[in-house]
Scaffold this active site. Sequence first.
Site, PDB file in Angstrom:
ATOM      1  N   HIS A   1      51.908  65.605  -1.917  1.00 39.96           N
ATOM      2  CA  HIS A   1      53.152  65.277  -2.634  1.00 39.96           C
ATOM      3  C   HIS A   1      54.224  66.328  -2.316  1.00 39.96           C
ATOM      4  O   HIS A   1      55.396  65.999  -2.136  1.00 39.96           O
ATOM      5  CB  HIS A   1      52.919  65.291  -4.146  1.00 39.96           C
ATOM      6  CG  HIS A   1      52.198  64.093  -4.691  1.00 39.96           C
ATOM      7  ND1 HIS A   1      52.603  62.803  -4.445  1.00 39.96           N
ATOM      8  CD2 HIS A   1      51.108  63.995  -5.504  1.00 39.96           C
ATOM      9  CE1 HIS A   1      51.783  61.950  -5.083  1.00 39.96           C
ATOM     10  NE2 HIS A   1      50.865  62.657  -5.728  1.00 39.96           N
TER      11      HIS A   1
ATOM     12  N   HIS B   1      56.004  65.719   0.852  1.00 37.76           N
ATOM     13  CA  HIS B   1      56.941  64.593   0.709  1.00 37.76           C
ATOM     14  C   HIS B   1      58.279  65.106   0.168  1.00 37.76           C
ATOM     15  O   HIS B   1      59.347  64.604   0.531  1.00 37.76           O
ATOM     16  CB  HIS B   1      56.310  63.567  -0.251  1.00 37.76           C
ATOM     17  CG  HIS B   1      56.816  62.163  -0.127  1.00 37.76           C
ATOM     18  ND1 HIS B   1      56.387  61.166  -0.957  1.00 37.76           N
ATOM     19  CD2 HIS B   1      57.713  61.580   0.708  1.00 37.76           C
ATOM     20  CE1 HIS B   1      56.991  60.025  -0.637  1.00 37.76           C
ATOM     21  NE2 HIS B   1      57.807  60.254   0.367  1.00 37.76           N
TER      22      HIS B   1
ATOM     23  N   HIS C   1      45.677  67.036  -2.456  1.00 38.77           N
ATOM     24  CA  HIS C   1      46.440  65.889  -2.963  1.00 38.77           C
ATOM     25  C   HIS C   1      47.839  66.331  -3.387  1.00 38.77           C
ATOM     26  O   HIS C   1      48.849  65.763  -2.946  1.00 38.77           O
ATOM     27  CB  HIS C   1      45.683  65.270  -4.149  1.00 38.77           C
ATOM     28  CG  HIS C   1      46.378  64.103  -4.785  1.00 38.77           C
ATOM     29  ND1 HIS C   1      46.015  62.795  -4.521  1.00 38.77           N
ATOM     30  CD2 HIS C   1      47.411  64.035  -5.664  1.00 38.77           C
ATOM     31  CE1 HIS C   1      46.806  61.984  -5.211  1.00 38.77           C
ATOM     32  NE2 HIS C   1      47.657  62.707  -5.927  1.00 38.77           N
ATOM     33  N   GLU C   2      47.889  67.334  -4.237  1.00 41.43           N
ATOM     34  CA  GLU C   2      49.192  67.784  -4.744  1.00 41.43           C
ATOM     35  C   GLU C   2      50.039  68.365  -3.615  1.00 41.43           C
ATOM     36  O   GLU C   2      51.263  68.235  -3.615  1.00 41.43           O
ATOM     37  CB  GLU C   2      49.015  68.795  -5.883  1.00 41.43           C
ATOM     38  CG  GLU C   2      48.281  68.242  -7.117  1.00 41.43           C
ATOM     39  CD  GLU C   2      48.837  66.918  -7.633  1.00 41.43           C
ATOM     40  OE1 GLU C   2      50.025  66.640  -7.420  1.00 41.43           O
ATOM     41  OE2 GLU C   2      48.051  66.132  -8.229  1.00 41.43           O
TER      42      GLU C   2
HETATM   43 ZN   LIG Z   1      49.251  61.942  -6.956  1.00 42.43          ZN
END
Ligand SMILES: [Zn+2]
Length: 672
Positions: A465, A468, A461-462
């Site tokens: 990010h 991105h 998940h991290e």
């Molecule tokens: Zn998040």
Amino acid sequence: MTNPLLADWTGPFSLPPFAQMEDDQFGPAIETGLTVARANIAAIAANPEPPTFANVIEALEEAEALLNRVAGLFYTVSGADSTPAREALMRDLAPKMAAFSSEIIMNEALYQRIAVLWRAREAQGLTPEQDRMLELYHRMFIRAGAALSGAEAARMAEIKSRLAVLYTQFSQNLLADERAWSHPLTEEDLAGLPSSLAAAARAAGEERGEAGPVLTLSRSLVVPFLQFSDNRELRRIAYEAWTARGANGNETDNTELLNEILSLREERAKLLGYESFAAYKLETEMAGSPDNVRGLLMGVWGPAKAAAEADADVLTEMLHKDGTNGPLEPWDWRYYSEKRRVAEFDFDEEALKPYLSLDAMIGAAFDVANRLFGLEFSEIDGPFYHADVRGWEVTRKGQHIAVFLGDYHARGSKRSGAWCTAMRSQKKLGGETRPIVMNVCNFAKGDPTLLSHDDARTLFHEFGHALHQMLSDVTYEFISGTSVARDFVELPSQLYEHWLDVPEVLQKHARHYKTGEAIPQDLQDKLKAAATYDQGFSTVEYLASALVDLDFHEGAAPKDALARQAEVLAEIGMPHAIRMRHAAPHFGHVFSGDGYSAGYYSYMWSEVMDADAFEAFEEAGGPFDPAMAEKLEDWILSKGGSQEAETLYKGFRGRMPGVEALLKGRGLLDKV
Ligand SMILES: [Zn+2]
């Protein structure tokens, strides 16, 4: 002596001077940054030249360059590795930074220059990205009330400060109710409970100076108690107390606060020219309007309710078999659901961990990024800000893309949770600046460090990010990387989680740390079944809260929020044995502040998108389909907030997201 934080960072990859930095340099460096930024902004506002994009917006982007560089370092490092000195400085800086931002947003002369530019935007010859920047800056000032004057401005200030008082009061009442309630338990009541839960009840009794164990409303005590206690009457007492927080009819009752908060929010939105508070809140979100939110939530409601009702039948049968007549009640659900889970879907988390070593999972996250986007990772030497931190240079075809720092281990100096942050963001204004991106997690250190499946999902998940931020390719920092709408920001991260469970990724990377053997198929199957277990219940309790939140903020504020809540639940046909995850009197997301007001829907909005986006890969040719990977980078990961989220998503997917993939992912589709 010069402060190394203020000098240009000239080391490899322009990393901060980690080796030279001292705690006592941060305060003076940030003060200097603030002074320089204030002087720059004053000059922009007082510029006698007619306003242009360059002398207003671009100048504002550069006005805080020094401050951003130093504060970016300070806040990222102190979040991950605090010291008493850093904590003291954070407390000292909080009011100063808040004053600085409100000074800018309330700067009348500055707003006037932006307003002039905005009115003449057609004539400016702006690029699409510049046009978007102007729109966002202008909107930010308008939403803060910069265009109001006289009595309206005064009333706005009054509303804001009254709301701040009410939010604090709401949280404090909730906390008081949670602390005030306890119920004595006998040793007999503890029989059959997991030993950790029994120990927690004894500890709670000791902490409160009681003679024996007690039940409290701490979530970590009451939820497992509802799952495991065989005593139905005690479960009822606990459940009723837990769901009555904030509505006990005493001096800490939140009911009147709710009504006042909702009416002030409506007034605030109207002063700013919006039809309702929901319209005001959703303007900056991808969802855009209350109708879009309701459409999405109701698209999930039917299947979720059907699934929950089918589950309720099974649980009711279990209740009756136990010799209890009558309907399944809310205090029965978790108890029978846990018994059913053990009977049908149980698996041992500990058996999975040896296959999920931290190093293997970092390797998996990097390998997926390599296959999708051609990124390569080579480890670089520190020192960084802590000995546990590891760093990698990220390149593509030999070209520098970013520096990625992984700070994975739990320690006392780190706040809890997991997050991604950029110590420096990508931008092109003033020369290409490549980002320094951090992932911070709290995995217990071991030899080797082994992760639960949840931990491994957090790591992915991290890292989503982080991609991105790392693949960002825009001109302005204001819209770089993860600077996007709140209901869009979780798309890259939640989407990336899907690759963890791709069978070929597990096969290649989830290998036993001792034997190198791949993860057994039956473990994989059980993991999958566990992921969709009891989703009818959790989806229904979540959706009910989201729908009530939306309803409260649309149209005229209800005079009696609790009555309105009951009406909404009746309208949607809330199942008898399930209640809202958060009823209004203890709905902290919505009433302790403005973060999630008219925004509780956004958790599901993001999940709809990530499921739909991953399905695009599956439809196209599989999880590593190169054309889809290219679209994902071109339309989403590289674009930051440079266009509307809706435009970006449609560019990637060819249409807006639909709910089918989410229903499939939650195991709700076959229930319709
Ligand atoms: Zn998040």
